[in-house]
Design a protein around this motif. Structure first.
Motif, PDB file in Angstrom:
ATOM      1  N   VAL A 254      21.061  25.303  -8.676  1.00 38.86           N
ATOM      2  CA  VAL A 254      20.519  26.501  -8.038  1.00 38.86           C
ATOM      3  C   VAL A 254      21.561  27.616  -8.057  1.00 38.86           C
ATOM      4  N   LEU A 255      22.790  27.274  -7.694  1.00 41.22           N
ATOM      5  CA  LEU A 255      23.862  28.269  -7.697  1.00 41.22           C
ATOM      6  C   LEU A 255      24.084  28.812  -9.103  1.00 41.22           C
ATOM      7  N   GLY A 256      24.077  27.930 -10.098  1.00 43.58           N
ATOM      8  CA  GLY A 256      24.233  28.358 -11.491  1.00 43.58           C
ATOM      9  C   GLY A 256      23.113  29.297 -11.910  1.00 43.58           C
ATOM     10  N   GLY A 257      21.894  28.981 -11.492  1.00 40.16           N
ATOM     11  CA  GLY A 257      20.741  29.839 -11.812  1.00 40.16           C
ATOM     12  C   GLY A 257      20.867  31.207 -11.173  1.00 40.16           C
ATOM     13  N   ILE A 258      21.301  31.239  -9.941  1.00 44.14           N
ATOM     14  CA  ILE A 258      21.468  32.517  -9.239  1.00 44.14           C
ATOM     15  C   ILE A 258      22.556  33.357  -9.917  1.00 44.14           C
ATOM     16  N   LEU A 259      23.672  32.703 -10.249  1.00 44.48           N
ATOM     17  CA  LEU A 259      24.753  33.422 -10.929  1.00 44.48           C
ATOM     18  C   LEU A 259      24.292  33.946 -12.289  1.00 44.48           C
ATOM     19  N   GLY A 260      23.581  33.110 -13.041  1.00 45.72           N
ATOM     20  CA  GLY A 260      23.061  33.514 -14.351  1.00 45.72           C
ATOM     21  C   GLY A 260      22.133  34.714 -14.229  1.00 45.72           C
ATOM     22  N   LEU A 261      21.269  34.668 -13.236  1.00 44.50           N
ATOM     23  CA  LEU A 261      20.349  35.773 -13.002  1.00 44.50           C
ATOM     24  C   LEU A 261      21.117  37.045 -12.631  1.00 44.50           C
ATOM     25  N   GLY A 262      22.133  36.886 -11.813  1.00 42.17           N
ATOM     26  CA  GLY A 262      22.957  38.028 -11.421  1.00 42.17           C
ATOM     27  C   GLY A 262      23.651  38.662 -12.613  1.00 42.17           C
ATOM     28  N   PHE A 263      24.212  37.812 -13.500  1.00 38.28           N
ATOM     29  CA  PHE A 263      24.877  38.329 -14.702  1.00 38.28           C
ATOM     30  C   PHE A 263      23.878  39.047 -15.614  1.00 38.28           C
ATOM     31  N   ALA A 264      22.697  38.481 -15.777  1.00 40.02           N
ATOM     32  CA  ALA A 264      21.675  39.090 -16.631  1.00 40.02           C
ATOM     33  C   ALA A 264      21.249  40.441 -16.072  1.00 40.02           C
ATOM     34  N   MET A 265      21.086  40.517 -14.766  1.00 40.36           N
ATOM     35  CA  MET A 265      20.692  41.782 -14.146  1.00 40.36           C
ATOM     36  C   MET A 265      21.804  42.827 -14.297  1.00 40.36           C
ATOM     37  N   ALA A 266      23.047  42.383 -14.151  1.00 45.07           N
ATOM     38  CA  ALA A 266      24.179  43.305 -14.296  1.00 45.07           C
ATOM     39  C   ALA A 266      24.259  43.817 -15.733  1.00 45.07           C
ATOM     40  N   ARG A 267      24.030  42.954 -16.705  1.00 44.61           N
ATOM     41  CA  ARG A 267      24.065  43.343 -18.116  1.00 44.61           C
ATOM     42  C   ARG A 267      22.955  44.351 -18.427  1.00 44.61           C
ATOM     43  N   ASN A 268      21.752  44.100 -17.901  1.00 39.81           N
ATOM     44  CA  ASN A 268      20.631  45.034 -18.102  1.00 39.81           C
ATOM     45  C   ASN A 268      20.936  46.390 -17.470  1.00 39.81           C
ATOM     46  N   LYS A 269      21.564  46.385 -16.314  1.00 41.03           N
ATOM     47  CA  LYS A 269      21.911  47.641 -15.645  1.00 41.03           C
ATOM     48  C   LYS A 269      22.928  48.411 -16.482  1.00 41.03           C
ATOM     49  N   GLN A 270      23.914  47.689 -17.057  1.00 42.60           N
ATOM     50  CA  GLN A 270      24.924  48.340 -17.906  1.00 42.60           C
ATOM     51  C   GLN A 270      24.253  48.979 -19.132  1.00 42.60           C
ATOM     52  N   LYS A 271      23.293  48.283 -19.721  1.00 50.62           N
ATOM     53  CA  LYS A 271      22.593  48.813 -20.903  1.00 50.62           C
ATOM     54  C   LYS A 271      21.819  50.081 -20.535  1.00 50.62           C
ATOM     55  N   ARG A 272      21.157  50.080 -19.384  1.00 52.79           N
ATOM     56  CA  ARG A 272      20.368  51.232 -18.934  1.00 52.79           C
ATOM     57  C   ARG A 272      21.297  52.423 -18.639  1.00 52.79           C
ATOM     58  N   ASP A 273      22.457  52.121 -18.030  1.00 52.21           N
ATOM     59  CA  ASP A 273      23.399  53.176 -17.685  1.00 52.21           C
ATOM     60  C   ASP A 273      23.978  53.837 -18.930  1.00 52.21           C
ATOM     61  N   LYS A 274      24.131  53.130 -20.050  1.00 49.25           N
ATOM     62  CA  LYS A 274      24.666  53.669 -21.301  1.00 49.25           C
ATOM     63  C   LYS A 274      23.675  54.590 -21.984  1.00 49.25           C
ATOM     64  N   LYS A 275      22.398  54.430 -21.745  1.00 53.74           N
ATOM     65  CA  LYS A 275      21.372  55.247 -22.425  1.00 53.74           C
ATOM     66  C   LYS A 275      21.285  56.583 -21.839  1.00 53.74           C
TER      67      LYS A 275
END
Length: 155
Positions: A134-155
């Protein structure tokens, strides 16, 4: 062995021996070894954990002070501790008993306790493993959301 460990003393028996125990205590300020053992024997077979703990306390005292009944006290100490899932202490009492004499019922109790202890350990490991997933899933989701936010911020 499951059946034996799950057998509960009838409430009226427990009350009868509790009454006898308190009657002797009030009369003389002391209780006979026999009465204390009978009451402890009922307590370790109670449905309530606090009663079982109280019975264990009486049995420990009896084992220290009355060596002639030590064999029975040690058996019921193993039995009571197994009922409250205090498996390490229960195993120690089984081994102490088996040093006094060989006994099939105690060997069966010892094997049962070992199996139950292994089951408890396995349950604990499964819970810890599940929590890690569960902790791994939450961390993975957090990293994915952070990566998507970085991509949106670059555009």
């Amino acid at each position: 062995m499951d059946e034996l460990l799950n057998e509960v003393v009838p409430q009226e028996d427990l009350e009868r021996f509790e009454k006898k125990y308190h009657h002797e205590l009030e009369l003389d300020g002391e209780v006979t070894t026999e009465t204390k053992f009978e009451y402890a024997f009922c307590l370790v077979r109670s449905r309530y954990t606090n009663d079982i703990r109280k019975g264990i306390m009486f049995l420990e005292e009896l084992a220290r002070t009355h060596t002639e009944g030590r064999r029975d006290y040690i058996y019921y100490l193993a039995f009571g501790n197994a009922r409250i899932k205090n498996y390490d202490l229960s195993l120690n009492y089984c081994r102490a008993f088996l040093e006094i004499e060989s006994n099939e019922q105690v060997r069966s109790l010892e094997e049962y306790i070992k199996k139950q202890s292994d089951k408890e350990i396995a349950k604990g490991m499964a819970v810890a493993g599940g929590a890690a997933l569960v902790l791994g899933g939450i961390l993975g989701l957090g990293f994915a959301m952070a990566r998507n936010k970085q991509k949106r911020d670059k555009k």
